[in-house]
Design a protein around this motif. Structure first.
Motif, PDB file in Angstrom:
ATOM      1  N   PHE A 118       0.842  -1.198   0.000  1.00  0.00           N
ATOM      2  CA  PHE A 118       0.000   0.000   0.000  1.00  0.00           C
ATOM      3  C   PHE A 118       0.875   1.245   0.000  1.00  0.00           C
ATOM      4  O   PHE A 118       1.909   1.290   0.649  1.00  0.00           O
ATOM      5  CB  PHE A 118      -0.928   0.013   1.228  1.00  0.00           C
ATOM      6  CG  PHE A 118      -2.047  -0.967   1.137  1.00  0.00           C
ATOM      7  CD1 PHE A 118      -3.290  -0.592   0.648  1.00  0.00           C
ATOM      8  CD2 PHE A 118      -1.862  -2.287   1.540  1.00  0.00           C
ATOM      9  CE1 PHE A 118      -4.328  -1.502   0.561  1.00  0.00           C
ATOM     10  CE2 PHE A 118      -2.892  -3.206   1.455  1.00  0.00           C
ATOM     11  CZ  PHE A 118      -4.131  -2.815   0.962  1.00  0.00           C
ATOM     12  N   SER A 124      -5.909   9.155  -4.061  1.00  0.00           N
ATOM     13  CA  SER A 124      -6.550   7.837  -4.187  1.00  0.00           C
ATOM     14  C   SER A 124      -5.792   6.783  -3.382  1.00  0.00           C
ATOM     15  O   SER A 124      -6.410   5.901  -2.777  1.00  0.00           O
ATOM     16  CB  SER A 124      -6.679   7.420  -5.654  1.00  0.00           C
ATOM     17  OG  SER A 124      -5.424   7.265  -6.252  1.00  0.00           O
ATOM     18  N   GLU A 125      -4.472   6.868  -3.357  1.00  0.00           N
ATOM     19  CA  GLU A 125      -3.680   5.938  -2.545  1.00  0.00           C
ATOM     20  C   GLU A 125      -3.957   6.153  -1.059  1.00  0.00           C
ATOM     21  O   GLU A 125      -4.074   5.193  -0.293  1.00  0.00           O
ATOM     22  CB  GLU A 125      -2.191   6.124  -2.819  1.00  0.00           C
ATOM     23  CG  GLU A 125      -1.743   5.619  -4.166  1.00  0.00           C
ATOM     24  CD  GLU A 125      -0.297   5.959  -4.490  1.00  0.00           C
ATOM     25  OE1 GLU A 125       0.226   5.350  -5.442  1.00  0.00           O
ATOM     26  OE2 GLU A 125       0.315   6.823  -3.810  1.00  0.00           O
ATOM     27  N   GLU A 128      -7.271   4.563  -0.236  1.00  0.00           N
ATOM     28  CA  GLU A 128      -7.141   3.106  -0.184  1.00  0.00           C
ATOM     29  C   GLU A 128      -6.416   2.670   1.088  1.00  0.00           C
ATOM     30  O   GLU A 128      -6.789   1.679   1.721  1.00  0.00           O
ATOM     31  CB  GLU A 128      -6.395   2.613  -1.432  1.00  0.00           C
ATOM     32  CG  GLU A 128      -6.383   1.110  -1.561  1.00  0.00           C
ATOM     33  CD  GLU A 128      -5.705   0.641  -2.849  1.00  0.00           C
ATOM     34  OE1 GLU A 128      -5.387  -0.555  -2.909  1.00  0.00           O
ATOM     35  OE2 GLU A 128      -5.497   1.453  -3.767  1.00  0.00           O
TER      36      GLU A 128
END
Length: 140
Positions: A118, A124-125, A128
């Protein structure tokens, strides 16, 4: 067999209260089809982590966590030194109006999630990563 160790440098934290986190971190890695070879969590002060940030990453900023991936090239098992600023975690918990231990668990999971692939550079990362952190906390 997983080896997960907790150390402290120049900070106040009761490492005996983190016993259940070892099994939790092992389960978290298993959920993502990985095993842990060796994780060393080092809890420290802002100043201690700031020096590491400057020396190894050339970043002149305070941060709550730095994860050094030490996995060998042909070895799938996770290995890392993970440094966590107890000062940052305490302040973040206060600002978020949550218990310090909840924020500490989130940050511990964050470091492991980095090792699992991750990232958190883009929006967006980050989204998430936050979802994965929340999922990890439900395992605990």
């Amino acid at each position: 067999m997983s080896e997960i160790y907790f150390f402290k440098e120049d900070c106040q934290i009761d490492l005996r209260k983190l016993k259940k986190q070892k099994a939790w971190l092992e389960e978290l890695a298993f959920q993502y089809n990985h095993q842990i070879k060796e994780l060393n969590y080092v809890f420290c002060s802002d100043d201690y982590l700031h020096k590491i940030n400057l020396e190894y990453l050339n970043h002149d900023t305070y941060t709550d966590i730095i994860t050094f991936d030490m996995k060998e090239e042909n070895d799938n098992a996770l290995a890392s030194d993970i440094f966590i600023s107890v000062d940052r975690v305490r302040e973040n918990a206060k600002n978020l109006k949550i218990e310090m231990v909840e924020e500490l668990n989130r940050v511990m999971a964050h470091g492991l999630l980095h090792l699992l692939g991750f990232k958190d550079k883009t929006e967006s990362e980050k989204k998430e990563m936050r979802l994965a952190e929340n999922k990890a906390l439900t395992l605990l």
